[in-house]
Design a protein around this motif. Structure first.
Motif, PDB file in Angstrom:
ATOM      1  N   GLY A 279       0.929  -1.237  -0.074  1.00  0.00           N
ATOM      2  CA  GLY A 279      -0.100   0.028   0.093  1.00  0.00           C
ATOM      3  C   GLY A 279       1.121   1.239   0.105  1.00  0.00           C
ATOM      4  N   GLY A 280       0.196   2.375   0.022  1.00  0.00           N
ATOM      5  CA  GLY A 280       0.992   3.574  -0.052  1.00  0.00           C
ATOM      6  C   GLY A 280       1.815   3.894   1.129  1.00  0.00           C
ATOM      7  N   ALA A 281       1.133   3.602   2.320  1.00  0.00           N
ATOM      8  CA  ALA A 281       1.970   3.942   3.555  1.00  0.00           C
ATOM      9  C   ALA A 281       3.257   3.217   3.618  1.00  0.00           C
ATOM     10  N   ILE A 282       3.316   1.788   3.395  1.00  0.00           N
ATOM     11  CA  ILE A 282       4.641   0.964   3.194  1.00  0.00           C
ATOM     12  C   ILE A 282       5.836   1.877   2.168  1.00  0.00           C
ATOM     13  N   TYR A 283       5.107   2.355   1.163  1.00  0.00           N
ATOM     14  CA  TYR A 283       6.012   2.802   0.115  1.00  0.00           C
ATOM     15  C   TYR A 283       6.485   4.271   0.779  1.00  0.00           C
ATOM     16  N   GLY A 284       5.700   5.065   1.537  1.00  0.00           N
ATOM     17  CA  GLY A 284       5.979   6.135   2.253  1.00  0.00           C
ATOM     18  C   GLY A 284       7.054   5.956   3.088  1.00  0.00           C
ATOM     19  N   GLN A 285       7.033   4.719   3.748  1.00  0.00           N
ATOM     20  CA  GLN A 285       7.935   4.612   4.921  1.00  0.00           C
ATOM     21  C   GLN A 285       9.187   4.150   4.357  1.00  0.00           C
ATOM     22  N   MET A 286       9.305   3.715   3.164  1.00  0.00           N
ATOM     23  CA  MET A 286      10.641   3.213   2.596  1.00  0.00           C
ATOM     24  C   MET A 286      11.426   4.576   2.158  1.00  0.00           C
ATOM     25  N   ILE A 287      10.531   5.741   1.989  1.00  0.00           N
ATOM     26  CA  ILE A 287      11.157   7.040   1.512  1.00  0.00           C
ATOM     27  C   ILE A 287      11.738   7.492   3.063  1.00  0.00           C
ATOM     28  N   LEU A 288      10.995   7.282   4.074  1.00  0.00           N
ATOM     29  CA  LEU A 288      11.531   7.865   5.417  1.00  0.00           C
ATOM     30  C   LEU A 288      12.769   7.202   5.969  1.00  0.00           C
ATOM     31  N   ASP A 289      12.765   5.640   5.523  1.00  0.00           N
ATOM     32  CA  ASP A 289      13.745   5.023   6.004  1.00  0.00           C
ATOM     33  C   ASP A 289      15.235   5.486   5.177  1.00  0.00           C
ATOM     34  N   LYS A 290      15.013   5.630   3.716  1.00  0.00           N
ATOM     35  CA  LYS A 290      15.946   5.828   3.035  1.00  0.00           C
ATOM     36  C   LYS A 290      16.537   7.102   3.179  1.00  0.00           C
ATOM     37  N   SER A 291      15.739   8.272   3.929  1.00  0.00           N
ATOM     38  CA  SER A 291      16.322   9.497   4.290  1.00  0.00           C
ATOM     39  C   SER A 291      16.651   9.436   5.758  1.00  0.00           C
ATOM     40  N   GLU A 292      16.583   8.130   6.271  1.00  0.00           N
ATOM     41  CA  GLU A 292      17.412   8.213   7.633  1.00  0.00           C
ATOM     42  C   GLU A 292      16.395   9.101   8.692  1.00  0.00           C
ATOM     43  N   VAL A 293      15.343   9.308   8.640  1.00  0.00           N
ATOM     44  CA  VAL A 293      14.369  10.135   9.271  1.00  0.00           C
ATOM     45  C   VAL A 293      14.404   9.701  10.794  1.00  0.00           C
ATOM     46  N   SER A 294      14.324   8.324  11.104  1.00  0.00           N
ATOM     47  CA  SER A 294      14.275   7.898  12.358  1.00  0.00           C
ATOM     48  C   SER A 294      15.496   8.028  13.172  1.00  0.00           C
ATOM     49  N   SER A 295      16.733   7.631  12.521  1.00  0.00           N
ATOM     50  CA  SER A 295      17.931   8.140  13.134  1.00  0.00           C
ATOM     51  C   SER A 295      18.271   9.407  13.287  1.00  0.00           C
ATOM     52  N   GLY A 296      17.623  10.249  12.321  1.00  0.00           N
ATOM     53  CA  GLY A 296      17.827  11.782  12.362  1.00  0.00           C
ATOM     54  C   GLY A 296      17.100  12.448  13.754  1.00  0.00           C
TER      55      GLY A 296
END
Length: 321
Positions: A279-296
């Motif tokens: 779904g759309g949410a999991i694709y969006g999470q992949m962008i967040l992970d790629k941008s290292e939002v969590s570690s940021g």
């Protein structure tokens, strides 16, 4: 509202002998420091459900930059450049210590093993109960006591000390207050509870964790606003009006938080439950992970803690890396 209590020496003496303590309609509330947090608490007390007359608010600060603004916004507030006035001339019942940690650190540098007094001279022996509540990062209740009480006879005071963290939304009547004492216990003063439960939810946190809570609350709120605004930006990019987008993002953040608090389910599990396969949410999470939002975000919390700790340990306000 009841007007300010008289300040002549005769009437003050009469007042002190006849009252065992103030009540919600007469208590004087003082602030040592006039920064953003003190202003938020004052705003909540006066403008929201606190229902406190500005004439019962007393603020001390070394400059008039913030106190002048407070007096314009809330006519009747009493101000001074002398911290001692909060305890002496103004005779407050509840006092918040809201100064930056570098101010307390400088007192220890001046005084050596025994700090200099935050109030120039140590506070007078007030003959009525006074509740002193520290919001200073990095300093224990005992250290704040040493900056206020006369070391030659600290036992003669009727003061009770507490340490707490208060969230900025208290300005709007929806804040939280974490304190080092169980708010339902006998040790927690009824006067403080009755006034501040009008504008904040009061909860217990051990003093050993309050520095961490301070950073999560102080910086975390800022980061949440940042994240809400980022979600709204995405909606605006797709054509939604800015005001509507911000409201939608805020409501999502609110309902999400309430879900965690209500269910006590781990946020990771809830995130999985809300994400459909492919779904759309999991694709969006992949962008967040790629941008290292969590570690940021984690790194931002750590940076905030480190900066606050530097201020508390060194007393320096310039950039230190």
């Amino acid at each position: 509202m009841v007007s300010s209590r008289p300040t002549s020496s005769t009437s003050r003496g009469t007042k002190k002998t006849r009252r065992g303590g103030a009540d919600c309609d007469t208590a004087r509330i003082g602030f040592v420091g006039a920064g953003k947090l003190a202003t938020a608490i004052i705003t909540g007390l006066i403008s929201q459900r606190g229902q406190v007359d500005p004439k019962r608010i007393y603020v001390s600060a070394p400059t008039t930059i913030n106190t002048d603004s407070l007096k314009i916004t809330y006519p009747g507030i009493h101000t001074s450049k002398r911290n001692i006035d909060i305890f002496g001339r103004f005779d407050c019942d509840i006092v918040f210590i809201c100064c930056p940690p570098n101010v307390i650190r400088s007192l220890y540098k001046i005084g050596g093993s025994r700090p200099a007094a935050l109030t120039t001279n140590f506070i007078p022996n007030m003959r009525h109960p006074v509740y002193i509540i520290s919001l200073v990062f990095g300093f224990t209740v005992q250290q704040i006591k040493e900056c206020l009480l006369n070391p030659e006879n600290p036992g003669r005071y009727t003061a009770q000390f507490f340490r707490c963290v208060i969230s900025h939304p208290i300005a709007y009547g929806v804040g939280h207050w974490w304190i080092d004492t169980e708010p339902d216990s006998e040790r927690f003063p009824n006067l403080v509870r009755e006034i501040f439960t009008r504008i904040a939810l009061i909860e217990y946190v051990p003093e050993s964790l309050l520095d961490t809570v301070c950073i999560i609350v102080g910086s975390g709120i800022t980061f949440c606003y940042y994240f809400i605004n980022a979600i709204a930006d995405g909606a605006v990019k797709k054509g939604m009006p800015r005001k509507m987008a911000v409201k939608f993002a805020a409501k999502i953040a609110s309902s999400t938080s309430q879900t965690i608090l209500t269910t006590d389910i781990n946020a990771n599990q809830l995130k999985e439950d809300a994400s459909s396969p492919s779904g759309g949410a999991i694709y969006g999470q992949m962008i967040l992970d790629k941008s290292e939002v969590s570690s940021g975000i984690c790194g931002a919390i750590e940076a905030s803690y480190k900066r606050s700790q530097t201020l508390a340990l060194t007393g320096k306000t310039e950039n230190i890396e």
